[in-house]
Design an enzyme around this catalytic site. Sequence first.
Site, PDB file in Angstrom:
ATOM      1  N   LYS A  13      52.361  29.570  34.660  1.00 16.59           N
ATOM      2  CA  LYS A  13      51.866  29.202  33.320  1.00 16.59           C
ATOM      3  C   LYS A  13      50.776  28.141  33.413  1.00 16.59           C
ATOM      4  CE  LYS A  13      55.883  27.714  31.919  1.00 16.59           C
ATOM      5  NZ  LYS A  13      56.681  27.939  33.135  1.00 16.59           N
ATOM      6  N   ARG A  88      59.941  26.239  23.885  1.00 17.24           N
ATOM      7  CA  ARG A  88      60.892  26.613  24.923  1.00 17.24           C
ATOM      8  C   ARG A  88      62.252  26.945  24.348  1.00 17.24           C
ATOM      9  NH1 ARG A  88      58.612  23.870  29.572  1.00 17.24           N
ATOM     10  NH2 ARG A  88      59.814  24.460  31.377  1.00 17.24           N
ATOM     11  N   ARG A 127      54.827  24.450  46.093  1.00 16.31           N
ATOM     12  CA  ARG A 127      53.916  23.849  45.111  1.00 16.31           C
ATOM     13  C   ARG A 127      53.682  22.375  45.418  1.00 16.31           C
ATOM     14  NH1 ARG A 127      54.994  24.098  38.859  1.00 16.31           N
ATOM     15  NH2 ARG A 127      57.018  23.287  39.446  1.00 16.31           N
ATOM     16  N   ARG A 160      57.074  17.926  43.359  1.00 15.38           N
ATOM     17  CA  ARG A 160      57.725  17.402  42.150  1.00 15.38           C
ATOM     18  C   ARG A 160      59.223  17.211  42.371  1.00 15.38           C
ATOM     19  NH1 ARG A 160      55.650  20.999  37.180  1.00 15.38           N
ATOM     20  NH2 ARG A 160      57.876  21.114  36.781  1.00 15.38           N
ATOM     21  N   ARG A 171      66.967  25.232  36.375  1.00 14.86           N
ATOM     22  CA  ARG A 171      65.840  25.481  35.457  1.00 14.86           C
ATOM     23  C   ARG A 171      65.749  26.973  35.128  1.00 14.86           C
ATOM     24  NH1 ARG A 171      61.246  22.736  38.773  1.00 14.86           N
ATOM     25  NH2 ARG A 171      59.841  23.645  37.220  1.00 14.86           N
TER      26      ARG A 171
HETATM   27  P1  AP5 Z   1      52.555  26.816  38.206  1.00 17.54           P
HETATM   28  O1  AP5 Z   1      51.291  27.271  37.568  1.00 17.54           O
HETATM   29  O2  AP5 Z   1      52.703  25.373  38.524  1.00 17.54           O
HETATM   30  O3  AP5 Z   1      53.801  27.384  37.397  1.00 17.54           O
HETATM   31  P2  AP5 Z   1      54.399  26.963  35.985  1.00 17.54           P
HETATM   32  O4  AP5 Z   1      54.809  28.225  35.311  1.00 17.54           O
HETATM   33  O5  AP5 Z   1      53.495  26.031  35.273  1.00 17.54           O
HETATM   34  O6  AP5 Z   1      55.710  26.230  36.522  1.00 17.54           O
HETATM   35  P3  AP5 Z   1      56.375  24.851  36.061  1.00 17.54           P
HETATM   36  O7  AP5 Z   1      57.384  24.477  37.130  1.00 17.54           O
HETATM   37  O8  AP5 Z   1      55.348  23.833  35.722  1.00 17.54           O
HETATM   38  O9  AP5 Z   1      57.131  25.322  34.851  1.00 17.54           O
HETATM   39  P4  AP5 Z   1      58.267  24.648  34.152  1.00 17.54           P
HETATM   40  O10 AP5 Z   1      58.286  25.456  32.943  1.00 17.54           O
HETATM   41  O11 AP5 Z   1      59.551  24.607  34.879  1.00 17.54           O
HETATM   42  O12 AP5 Z   1      57.829  23.111  34.163  1.00 17.54           O
HETATM   43  P5  AP5 Z   1      57.219  22.162  33.041  1.00 17.54           P
HETATM   44  O13 AP5 Z   1      56.345  21.180  33.676  1.00 17.54           O
HETATM   45  O14 AP5 Z   1      56.732  22.963  31.905  1.00 17.54           O
HETATM   46  O15 AP5 Z   1      52.753  27.679  39.539  1.00 17.54           O
HETATM   47  C1  AP5 Z   1      53.859  27.447  40.406  1.00 17.54           C
HETATM   48  C2  AP5 Z   1      53.379  27.496  41.878  1.00 17.54           C
HETATM   49  O16 AP5 Z   1      53.037  28.834  42.202  1.00 17.54           O
HETATM   50  C3  AP5 Z   1      52.127  26.659  42.148  1.00 17.54           C
HETATM   51  O17 AP5 Z   1      52.234  26.120  43.425  1.00 17.54           O
HETATM   52  C4  AP5 Z   1      50.973  27.673  42.058  1.00 17.54           C
HETATM   53  O18 AP5 Z   1      49.888  27.296  42.856  1.00 17.54           O
HETATM   54  C5  AP5 Z   1      51.642  28.939  42.550  1.00 17.54           C
HETATM   55  N1  AP5 Z   1      51.157  30.142  41.889  1.00 17.54           N
HETATM   56  C6  AP5 Z   1      50.804  30.282  40.567  1.00 17.54           C
HETATM   57  N2  AP5 Z   1      50.435  31.553  40.309  1.00 17.54           N
HETATM   58  C7  AP5 Z   1      50.583  32.236  41.476  1.00 17.54           C
HETATM   59  C8  AP5 Z   1      50.357  33.594  41.847  1.00 17.54           C
HETATM   60  N3  AP5 Z   1      49.908  34.499  40.964  1.00 17.54           N
HETATM   61  N4  AP5 Z   1      50.612  33.934  43.136  1.00 17.54           N
HETATM   62  C9  AP5 Z   1      51.057  33.028  44.039  1.00 17.54           C
HETATM   63  N5  AP5 Z   1      51.270  31.730  43.737  1.00 17.54           N
HETATM   64  C10 AP5 Z   1      51.036  31.332  42.480  1.00 17.54           C
HETATM   65  O19 AP5 Z   1      58.558  21.433  32.558  1.00 17.54           O
HETATM   66  C11 AP5 Z   1      59.278  20.555  33.423  1.00 17.54           C
HETATM   67  C12 AP5 Z   1      60.464  19.990  32.683  1.00 17.54           C
HETATM   68  O20 AP5 Z   1      60.003  19.238  31.536  1.00 17.54           O
HETATM   69  C13 AP5 Z   1      61.441  21.021  32.102  1.00 17.54           C
HETATM   70  O21 AP5 Z   1      62.391  21.444  33.061  1.00 17.54           O
HETATM   71  C14 AP5 Z   1      62.050  20.211  30.947  1.00 17.54           C
HETATM   72  O22 AP5 Z   1      63.034  19.307  31.409  1.00 17.54           O
HETATM   73  C15 AP5 Z   1      60.864  19.399  30.429  1.00 17.54           C
HETATM   74  N6  AP5 Z   1      60.134  20.090  29.336  1.00 17.54           N
HETATM   75  C16 AP5 Z   1      58.834  20.493  29.349  1.00 17.54           C
HETATM   76  N7  AP5 Z   1      58.504  21.092  28.195  1.00 17.54           N
HETATM   77  C17 AP5 Z   1      59.621  21.068  27.420  1.00 17.54           C
HETATM   78  C18 AP5 Z   1      59.919  21.538  26.122  1.00 17.54           C
HETATM   79  N8  AP5 Z   1      59.011  22.193  25.365  1.00 17.54           N
HETATM   80  N9  AP5 Z   1      61.176  21.354  25.640  1.00 17.54           N
HETATM   81  C19 AP5 Z   1      62.101  20.712  26.378  1.00 17.54           C
HETATM   82  N10 AP5 Z   1      61.897  20.249  27.625  1.00 17.54           N
HETATM   83  C20 AP5 Z   1      60.654  20.418  28.143  1.00 17.54           C
HETATM   84 MG    MG Z   2      53.584  23.988  34.763  1.00 17.08          MG
END
Ligand code: AP5
Ligand code: MG
Length: 214
Positions: A13, A88, A127, A160, A171
């Site tokens: 994402k 979410r 990552r 991270r 997660r």
């Molecule tokens: P990346 O692009 O980083 O993936 P992502 O989908 O953004 O993954 P996140 O871990 O950031 O998602 P998340 O939803 O768990 O975390 P968030 O920060 O939102 O890609 C992942 C890896 O793969 C990278 O190394 C990339 O280079 C690689 N990659 C990407 N595309 C690829 C491809 N096509 N092929 C190969 N490799 C690839 O949330 C973290 C925490 O914050 C949550 O757990 C929660 O506690 C809190 N939080 C955030 N938002 C909310 C909300 N709205 N409500 C409640 N809690 C929230």
């Molecule tokens: Mg992300």
Amino acid sequence: MKIIMLGAPGAGKGTQAKKIADAFGIPHISTGDIFRANLKEGTELGLKAKTYMDKGELVPDELTCDLVVDRISKDDAANGYVLDGFPRTIPQADALTNALAARGEAIDFAIDVDVPDENIIKRMSGRRACVGCGATYHIEFAPTKVEGICDACGKELILRDDDKPETVANRLRVYHEQTQPLIEYYTNREVLYTVDGTQDIEKVFEDIKGILGK
Ligand code: AP5
Ligand code: MG
């Protein structure tokens, strides 16, 4: 153009949201990045959010919804935005739908980046995130030019805290329980589009551009 990115943790994402934001000149708004930036600054919000994030749980809706509604009301979001990691939960989606409806607006595209659970663990362990600007890399799939150093701002890269395998498993569980129902929510609103997130990063982006009509 108002876009939501849906998908499991690690689906890509953030990677795709950044590319969309650059291509369309709209802000990339990631709730995860906002919480991590708050934590770095030591704010009360950041410290509260950390207790949930470290366990792989969701930060409560009451700490999240107003934050996003305020953010999308800023001037730089007037022509649209790409929301990454929000909504979410169904209550978050309702809060967004209602806030937009009050201005006669609605989400244009909800893009589900579809990646099966078995691919996710490998993505997460490789990552690396920049401590400075939050840019995301992968040691194998999206490496930096100089190992351990951010291409964009020159700061150091880290793994991270919530990318440990046991936290990733939680997660994923939370994603299936609380976030996956949004696929039906946006299907019902006729704005859901699915891309195959197992393809390489550029191919996923090509597919997204096709959806967005560019
Ligand atoms: P990346 O692009 O980083 O993936 P992502 O989908 O953004 O993954 P996140 O871990 O950031 O998602 P998340 O939803 O768990 O975390 P968030 O920060 O939102 O890609 C992942 C890896 O793969 C990278 O190394 C990339 O280079 C690689 N990659 C990407 N595309 C690829 C491809 N096509 N092929 C190969 N490799 C690839 O949330 C973290 C925490 O914050 C949550 O757990 C929660 O506690 C809190 N939080 C955030 N938002 C909310 C909300 N709205 N409500 C409640 N809690 C929230
Ligand atoms: Mg992300």
